[in-house]
Design an enzyme around this catalytic site. Structure first.
Site, short mmCIF file in Angstrom:
data_model
loop_
_atom_site.label_atom_id
_atom_site.label_comp_id
_atom_site.label_asym_id
_atom_site.label_seq_id
_atom_site.Cartn_x
_atom_site.Cartn_y
_atom_site.Cartn_z
N LYS A 92 0.85 -1.21 0.00
CA LYS A 92 0.00 0.00 0.00
C LYS A 92 0.87 1.25 0.00
CE LYS A 92 -3.66 -2.60 2.18
NZ LYS A 92 -4.24 -3.12 3.41
N GLN B 30 -4.35 -1.63 9.65
CA GLN B 30 -4.22 -2.96 9.06
C GLN B 30 -4.81 -4.02 10.00
OE1 GLN B 30 -3.03 -3.62 5.86
NE2 GLN B 30 -3.89 -5.62 6.31
N ASP C 129 -10.94 2.46 3.73
CA ASP C 129 -11.21 1.03 3.61
C ASP C 129 -12.71 0.78 3.49
OD1 ASP C 129 -9.36 -0.96 3.40
OD2 ASP C 129 -8.96 -1.16 5.56
#
Ligand code: NAD
Length: 304
Positions: free
Chosen positions: A54, A98, A121
């Site tokens: 990412k 994460q 997200d």
């Protein structure tokens, strides 16, 4: 005739080029640089590899990006304080924590603490609700489902009026992709059926699909005779079925398989995604797209 292979690697790279131009324009015309922070708690090897990917992409696109590594024993309240710091940071437009988090931290609590307008997200309940309402309310789309929609649209498949069958009802893939495809509007407007472990006659449902999206996590679940000739088949499944030695590095690497019997299905489908190289490369790209959208929204610019 053999199906067209939908390359997620190529489509993701096209979208990244478009994003790169958008980032340059945002900076030159409006003085904004999209900012993304990825927070990693602990040293889970898979998580390290995901956040590295990412961050690498964010750098390549010209983002302001921070990798915030925290120790495994970070307390829940310290993580909440950290999230709050980035919620208030005007240079940060996207916050990604994460997952999975260490067991002593309540993931739900952390996701709910992220400012929904920075939740790139798209896991915050507010954004899940916005997706359900659709239209301009849905400012972010969850990354894997958004990538699936791009693969279908950019491969030239008509979605309006199409029979879409989704195998799987997870919160990460099955439910949101079903919600995306049934919205009124471009790239959607489909008739959607969701099938799952409680469904009778799975094969009969799949056979009706003009667009079949499979996210079950069961290798080779979908047999070739479940596929309507000419259908678009999106295989989301990533299943480790063994190990092999990489020719490049000489080290063991996993053998991956999708949820669809690819070799035989490609003789019947009109188009199909491979595993790997299909849906996988799209997920990070859509995270970047959400971060650019967030940066625009934070300065009052219009998005698509
Ligand atoms: P999940 O386990 O949370 O959900 C799987 C769903 O499939 C469940 O709703 C279940 O009811 C359904 N299912 C399972 N077995 C079935 C069967 N035999 N018949 C009918 N339905 C069945 O998984 P998930 O998070 O949605 O992921 C699904 C797959 O997609 C996994 O292989 C995962 O690794 C992969 N995945 C890939 C990406 C990517 O970026 N490529 C992203 C997310 C998930």
């Amino acid at each position: 005739m053999s199906a067209k292979i939908i390359s997620g690697t190529e489509i993701a790279s096209q979208i990244r080029e478009e994003l790169k131009k958008e980032v340059q324009e945002l900076s030159s015309k409006h003085g904004i640089v999209p900012g993304l922070v990825t927070i990693l708690v602990g040293k889970n090897p898979a998580s390290i590899s995901y956040v590295t990917g990412k961050q690498k992409t964010a750098h390549e696109l010209g983002f302001y990006s921070i990798q915030d590594d925290q120790p495994e024993d970070l307390s829940e309240s310290d993580l909440l304080t950290l999230v709050e710091k980035y919620n208030k940071d005007p240079k940060i437009h996207g916050i990604l924590v994460q997952l999975p988090l260490p067991k002593h931290i309540n993931e739900k609590k952390i996701i709910n603490a992220i400012d929904p307008d920075k939740d790139v997200d798209c896991f915050h309940p507010v954004n899940v609700g916005r997706l359900m309402i659709g239209g301009s309310e849905a400012i972010f789309l969850p990354c894997t489902p958004a990538g699936i929609q791009e693969l279908i649209v950019r491969s030239g498949f008509e979605t309006s009026g199409a029979e879409v069958v989704v195998v799987g009802r997870s919160n990460i893939v099955g439910k949101p992709i079903a919600m995306i495809m049934l919205q009124k509007g471009k790239g959607a407007n489909s008739t959607v059926t969701v099938v799952h472990t409680g469904t009778k006659n799975l094969d009969a449902h799949c056979k009706r699909a003009d667009i079949l999206i499979v996210a079950a996590g069961v290798p080779d679940l979908v047999k070739p005779d479940w596929i309507k000739p000419g259908a678009c088949v999106i295989d989301v499944g990533v299943n480790r079925v063994g190990e092999k030695i990489s020719e490049k590095t000489g080290k063991p690497v996993p053998i991956l398989k999708g949820d669809v019997d690819f070799e035989r299905a490609k003789e019947i489908a009109g188009a199909i995604t491979p595993v790997p190289g299909g849906v996988g490369p799209m997920t990070i790209t859509m995270l970047m797209k959400n971060t650019v959208t967030s940066a625009k929204l934070h300065v009052g610019l219009k998005t698509e």
